[in-house]
Design a protein around this motif. Structure first.
Motif, PDB file in Angstrom:
ATOM      1  N   GLY A  61       5.300  27.385  40.503  1.00 48.83           N
ATOM      2  CA  GLY A  61       3.953  26.951  40.174  1.00 48.83           C
ATOM      3  C   GLY A  61       3.867  26.077  38.934  1.00 48.83           C
ATOM      4  N   LYS A  62       5.016  25.733  38.355  1.00 54.19           N
ATOM      5  CA  LYS A  62       5.035  24.887  37.164  1.00 54.19           C
ATOM      6  C   LYS A  62       4.741  23.446  37.560  1.00 54.19           C
ATOM      7  CE  LYS A  62       7.812  23.680  33.156  1.00 54.19           C
ATOM      8  NZ  LYS A  62       9.089  23.841  32.466  1.00 54.19           N
ATOM      9  N   LEU A  63       3.899  22.778  36.783  1.00 57.98           N
ATOM     10  CA  LEU A  63       3.473  21.413  37.052  1.00 57.98           C
ATOM     11  C   LEU A  63       4.470  20.425  36.457  1.00 57.98           C
ATOM     12  CD1 LEU A  63       1.077  19.847  38.291  1.00 57.98           C
ATOM     13  CD2 LEU A  63       0.078  19.790  36.010  1.00 57.98           C
ATOM     14  N   TRP A  64       4.880  19.431  37.282  1.00 61.00           N
ATOM     15  CA  TRP A  64       5.830  18.405  36.874  1.00 61.00           C
ATOM     16  C   TRP A  64       5.255  17.031  37.197  1.00 61.00           C
ATOM     17  CZ3 TRP A  64      10.299  19.726  34.408  1.00 61.00           C
ATOM     18  CH2 TRP A  64      10.706  21.056  34.509  1.00 61.00           C
ATOM     19  N   SER A  65       5.611  16.047  36.393  1.00 61.68           N
ATOM     20  CA  SER A  65       5.215  14.662  36.653  1.00 61.68           C
ATOM     21  C   SER A  65       6.434  13.769  36.579  1.00 61.68           C
ATOM     22  CB  SER A  65       4.188  14.184  35.629  1.00 61.68           C
ATOM     23  OG  SER A  65       2.971  14.857  35.791  1.00 61.68           O
ATOM     24  N   LEU A  66       6.454  12.784  37.469  1.00 63.90           N
ATOM     25  CA  LEU A  66       7.528  11.798  37.506  1.00 63.90           C
ATOM     26  C   LEU A  66       6.909  10.417  37.400  1.00 63.90           C
ATOM     27  CD1 LEU A  66       9.463  13.232  40.577  1.00 63.90           C
ATOM     28  CD2 LEU A  66      10.166  13.420  38.190  1.00 63.90           C
ATOM     29  N   THR A  67       7.466   9.579  36.533  1.00 67.21           N
ATOM     30  CA  THR A  67       6.982   8.208  36.462  1.00 67.21           C
ATOM     31  C   THR A  67       7.546   7.425  37.650  1.00 67.21           C
ATOM     32  OG1 THR A  67       8.854   7.433  35.139  1.00 67.21           O
ATOM     33  CG2 THR A  67       6.925   8.293  33.941  1.00 67.21           C
ATOM     34  N   SER A  68       6.980   6.280  37.908  1.00 68.80           N
ATOM     35  CA  SER A  68       7.430   5.478  39.050  1.00 68.80           C
ATOM     36  C   SER A  68       8.881   5.017  38.890  1.00 68.80           C
ATOM     37  CB  SER A  68       6.510   4.267  39.241  1.00 68.80           C
ATOM     38  OG  SER A  68       6.501   3.460  38.079  1.00 68.80           O
ATOM     39  N   GLU A  69       9.398   5.001  37.662  1.00 69.23           N
ATOM     40  CA  GLU A  69      10.801   4.627  37.433  1.00 69.23           C
ATOM     41  C   GLU A  69      11.764   5.764  37.755  1.00 69.23           C
ATOM     42  OE1 GLU A  69       8.472   4.202  34.833  1.00 69.23           O
ATOM     43  OE2 GLU A  69       8.112   2.101  35.361  1.00 69.23           O
TER      44      GLU A  69
END
Length: 77
Positions: A61-69
């Protein structure tokens, strides 16, 4: 004057969906990273269209973000 304000308020609230910059895709999803690794998630992913940033939750349930790179592609079923 009151009717004009009510009409303007209705137009403003109905147009908010058009201003949304977030695309939601129902999971399960697979994300292919630039370094060759693959991330799988059963939850919905969100993509910020203006920047390409992809956000997902892992199995804990941990939130992660990835940039477009950081990612090459994604696919959801």
């Amino acid at each position: 004057m009151r009717y004009l304000l009510i009409l303007l308020a209705l137009i403003a609230f109905s147009g908010c969906d058009l201003l949304s910059d977030i695309q939601e895709l129902e999971g399960p999803c697979t994300i292919q990273l630039v370094d060759g690794r693959t991330i799988s998630t059963s939850d919905t992913i969100e993509i910020l269209e203006s920047t390409g940033t992809l956000t997902y939750r892992d199995e804990d349930g941990k939130l992660w973000s990835l940039t477009s790179e950081e990612y090459e592609s994604y696919s959801c079923n």
